[in-house]
Scaffold this active site. Sequence first.
Site, PDB file in Angstrom:
ATOM      1  N   SER A  43     -41.174 133.433  39.022  1.00  0.00           N
ATOM      2  CA  SER A  43     -40.415 132.376  39.675  1.00  0.00           C
ATOM      3  C   SER A  43     -40.153 132.755  41.135  1.00  0.00           C
ATOM      4  O   SER A  43     -39.422 133.707  41.423  1.00  0.00           O
ATOM      5  CB  SER A  43     -39.084 132.145  38.955  1.00  0.00           C
ATOM      6  OG  SER A  43     -38.306 131.256  39.724  1.00  0.00           O
ATOM      7  N   HIS A  87     -44.232 129.782  39.375  1.00  0.00           N
ATOM      8  CA  HIS A  87     -43.182 128.873  38.906  1.00  0.00           C
ATOM      9  C   HIS A  87     -42.291 128.523  40.100  1.00  0.00           C
ATOM     10  O   HIS A  87     -41.745 129.410  40.767  1.00  0.00           O
ATOM     11  CB  HIS A  87     -42.371 129.548  37.799  1.00  0.00           C
ATOM     12  CG  HIS A  87     -41.330 128.668  37.187  1.00  0.00           C
ATOM     13  ND1 HIS A  87     -41.599 127.773  36.180  1.00  0.00           N
ATOM     14  CD2 HIS A  87     -39.996 128.549  37.447  1.00  0.00           C
ATOM     15  CE1 HIS A  87     -40.479 127.137  35.837  1.00  0.00           C
ATOM     16  NE2 HIS A  87     -39.489 127.581  36.604  1.00  0.00           N
ATOM     17  N   ASP A 118     -39.058 126.338  41.506  1.00  0.00           N
ATOM     18  CA  ASP A 118     -37.826 125.676  41.072  1.00  0.00           C
ATOM     19  C   ASP A 118     -37.269 124.750  42.146  1.00  0.00           C
ATOM     20  O   ASP A 118     -36.756 125.215  43.163  1.00  0.00           O
ATOM     21  CB  ASP A 118     -36.779 126.737  40.741  1.00  0.00           C
ATOM     22  CG  ASP A 118     -37.125 127.505  39.471  1.00  0.00           C
ATOM     23  OD1 ASP A 118     -37.319 126.845  38.436  1.00  0.00           O
ATOM     24  OD2 ASP A 118     -37.219 128.740  39.541  1.00  0.00           O
ATOM     25  N   MET A 151     -34.415 122.189  43.171  1.00  0.00           N
ATOM     26  CA  MET A 151     -33.037 121.827  42.797  1.00  0.00           C
ATOM     27  C   MET A 151     -32.442 120.913  43.857  1.00  0.00           C
ATOM     28  O   MET A 151     -32.668 121.121  45.051  1.00  0.00           O
ATOM     29  CB  MET A 151     -32.171 123.086  42.674  1.00  0.00           C
ATOM     30  CG  MET A 151     -32.726 124.100  41.702  1.00  0.00           C
ATOM     31  SD  MET A 151     -31.565 125.467  41.451  1.00  0.00           S
ATOM     32  CE  MET A 151     -32.599 126.627  40.559  1.00  0.00           C
ATOM     33  N   HIS A 181     -40.962 122.994  38.494  1.00  0.00           N
ATOM     34  CA  HIS A 181     -39.836 122.695  37.598  1.00  0.00           C
ATOM     35  C   HIS A 181     -38.811 121.872  38.384  1.00  0.00           C
ATOM     36  O   HIS A 181     -38.121 122.406  39.249  1.00  0.00           O
ATOM     37  CB  HIS A 181     -39.266 124.040  37.128  1.00  0.00           C
ATOM     38  CG  HIS A 181     -38.081 123.931  36.232  1.00  0.00           C
ATOM     39  ND1 HIS A 181     -37.311 125.026  35.894  1.00  0.00           N
ATOM     40  CD2 HIS A 181     -37.508 122.871  35.597  1.00  0.00           C
ATOM     41  CE1 HIS A 181     -36.332 124.635  35.087  1.00  0.00           C
ATOM     42  NE2 HIS A 181     -36.422 123.336  34.904  1.00  0.00           N
ATOM     43  N   MET A 216     -35.521 120.238  38.818  1.00  0.00           N
ATOM     44  CA  MET A 216     -34.127 120.149  38.359  1.00  0.00           C
ATOM     45  C   MET A 216     -33.441 119.155  39.276  1.00  0.00           C
ATOM     46  O   MET A 216     -32.587 119.511  40.103  1.00  0.00           O
ATOM     47  CB  MET A 216     -33.474 121.543  38.412  1.00  0.00           C
ATOM     48  CG  MET A 216     -33.927 122.435  37.259  1.00  0.00           C
ATOM     49  SD  MET A 216     -33.669 124.182  37.578  1.00  0.00           S
ATOM     50  CE  MET A 216     -35.163 124.548  38.479  1.00  0.00           C
ATOM     51  N   MET A 271     -34.884 126.079  28.472  1.00  0.00           N
ATOM     52  CA  MET A 271     -34.021 126.814  29.404  1.00  0.00           C
ATOM     53  C   MET A 271     -33.223 127.836  28.603  1.00  0.00           C
ATOM     54  O   MET A 271     -32.481 127.469  27.680  1.00  0.00           O
ATOM     55  CB  MET A 271     -33.064 125.862  30.125  1.00  0.00           C
ATOM     56  CG  MET A 271     -33.714 124.921  31.127  1.00  0.00           C
ATOM     57  SD  MET A 271     -34.792 125.723  32.333  1.00  0.00           S
ATOM     58  CE  MET A 271     -33.664 126.887  33.102  1.00  0.00           C
ATOM     59  N   ASP A 291     -37.595 129.929  30.201  1.00  0.00           N
ATOM     60  CA  ASP A 291     -37.178 130.059  31.601  1.00  0.00           C
ATOM     61  C   ASP A 291     -35.723 130.506  31.697  1.00  0.00           C
ATOM     62  O   ASP A 291     -34.807 129.762  31.325  1.00  0.00           O
ATOM     63  CB  ASP A 291     -37.371 128.703  32.287  1.00  0.00           C
ATOM     64  CG  ASP A 291     -37.145 128.783  33.787  1.00  0.00           C
ATOM     65  OD1 ASP A 291     -36.952 129.897  34.317  1.00  0.00           O
ATOM     66  OD2 ASP A 291     -37.167 127.708  34.427  1.00  0.00           O
TER      67      ASP A 291
HETATM   68  C1  DX5 Z   1     -33.121 128.643  36.817  1.00  0.00           C
HETATM   69  C2  DX5 Z   1     -34.587 128.511  37.134  1.00  0.00           C
HETATM   70  C3  DX5 Z   1     -35.394 129.699  36.771  1.00  0.00           C
HETATM   71  C4  DX5 Z   1     -35.014 130.954  37.526  1.00  0.00           C
HETATM   72  C5  DX5 Z   1     -35.270 132.113  36.611  1.00  0.00           C
HETATM   73  O1  DX5 Z   1     -32.495 127.431  36.986  1.00  0.00           O
HETATM   74  O2  DX5 Z   1     -35.155 127.402  36.466  1.00  0.00           O
HETATM   75  O3  DX5 Z   1     -36.795 129.456  36.903  1.00  0.00           O
HETATM   76  O4  DX5 Z   1     -35.741 131.139  38.707  1.00  0.00           O
HETATM   77  O5  DX5 Z   1     -34.762 133.253  37.210  1.00  0.00           O
HETATM   78  P1  DX5 Z   1     -34.466 134.566  36.383  1.00  0.00           P
HETATM   79  O6  DX5 Z   1     -35.794 134.997  35.776  1.00  0.00           O
HETATM   80  O7  DX5 Z   1     -33.964 135.506  37.409  1.00  0.00           O
HETATM   81  O8  DX5 Z   1     -33.471 134.230  35.323  1.00  0.00           O
HETATM   82 ZN    ZN Z   2     -37.428 127.225  36.446  1.00  0.00          ZN
END
Ligand code: DX5
Ligand code: ZN
Length: 220
Positions: free
Chosen positions: A7, A32, A34, A36, A65, A67, A136, A174
């Site tokens: 990630s 990956h 993220d 947000m 991903h 969010m 998650m 994840d």
């Molecule tokens: C959290 C994200 C994850 C995050 C995981 O909301 O969706 O992808 O980057 O990070 P770690 O592996 O540090 O928990």
């Molecule tokens: Zn993620």
Amino acid sequence: MHLIAPSVLAADFTRLADDIAMVNRSEADWFHLDVMDGRFVPNITFGMFIIEAIAKMAIKPLDVHLMIVEPEKYVEQFKSAGADVITVHYEACPHLHRTLQQIKATGAKAGVALNPHTPVSVLEDLIEDIDLVCLMSVNPGFGGQRFIYQTIPKIRKLREMIVTANASTLIEIDGGVGLQNAESLLQAGANVLVAGSSVFSAKDPEATIKALKAFEKNTL
Ligand code: DX5
Ligand code: ZN
């Protein structure tokens, strides 16, 4: 063989190119990414502009991903930015079936993410239409959180559902994934492990990816 998706959220953004190059030459399978929005989750990261820049360097598929609320508004833009997998949250999609068709129409693989409190049974009637389910294992919004152990029985239930439907859906985990729990996740039936801080905070990130990749799925 399972897939490893580092990630990028946990990368060092002052030298992002170096971290992308590290993932490129490592045994990782996907990036990956993220996204947000500060509305679906209490944090804001990056959007299609940064993803487009990452896509210019990355030689492996981009697993995006989302969010965000109303992800259907941006599906085509994320695909144009370079997304190969587009995952939306079940909790953010009142018309999930339609959104999945929309994602597939762009040529991307369609994923659905479930928050820790959302049971896998909500996907029972459309599992065949989903390329990837992202469970998650932390509350979405931040990297570096502790793994929620109740995810393990969810993986088993979801695996059963996929086998029963004779579907080829991948199970992605994840949040809080690292060398300490990778093996149990794979044994329960996971196919894709997302790893942020466990990779990027490691002394040797490339060796950590190699070690995550080396776990055998021992179902005995
Ligand atoms: C959290 C994200 C994850 C995050 C995981 O909301 O969706 O992808 O980057 O990070 P770690 O592996 O540090 O928990
Ligand atoms: Zn993620």
